[in-house]
Design a protein around this motif. Sequence first.
Motif: not given
Length: 283
Positions: A54-71
């Motif tokens: 997934l591309a996250v360009p400048g001034n954009y954001s991403l929320l993610l769960s860090c409880m799973q491997a592979g990220k």
Amino acid sequence: MFADYKKIDLFGKTIIQKMILETPFEFPFPEADKACFLFSLEGEVQFYNNDEALAVPGNYSLLLSCMQAGKKVSNASSSSRNQIVIISFHPEILKKIYERELPLLLQKPKNSISNLSSEAINNDFLIKKYIDGLLFYFENPSLVNEDILILKIKEIILLLSQTQNAEAVQIILSQLFSRTAYTFKQIIEANLFSQLSIDELAQHTNLSISSFKREFSKLYDDTPANYIKTKKLEKAAELLLVSDERITDIAFDCGFNDLANFTKSFHDRYDVTPTNYRLTQVT
């Protein structure tokens, strides 16, 4: 890789990080008991969740769960740099700062069955102003104290609750307090009559679209589009016979957002319009 790195801690845990990275770079998100809000201040980064990018360009954001491997996050360019701010949500800290009751955004949704673990957040003016405010504290660390940090955590949670992604944000953040993991079939059956696209349904199973289609075919011996459409039409046919609901309402209840599309699909399957199907079966 790191041209500059700064962090701010609260109650003994890192909650805010600011990093400038020289490209190319790649760093993993380790499995941890937290969720992360990643804001790309400068440059585009690639976020990988197992085999999905997934591309996250400048001034954009991403929320993610860090409880799973592979990220992981990366940028393969050899002639640019990235500046990233990461806010970490630790469940024990959230419980501490919300002494009486967790806000709705952190509570498990009542009618959602999903393993969604990441959500792209569109460019939001208020979130950008919030990030600008955090940069001030990185430049003036002597002004940072516990009360300010608690307010900043509460502020970003409030801002996320007001975005168009609030429903997905709630699913992800509530996983910090409710570790329920649903099976593939549970998620499919629970969302059969929703208006989710195939891509969105794949996200709820926490799989890439290609992996989702393979798993679906293996379990249902059909394509997702054909199986789901068939089930929606079967439910619509049943409702036409047993209820007095308007045909428009039945179409919506069965996951169709367009009456013309529903009528055509119904006619293609049953060789009769919904209106005539109801009349014919009743008489």
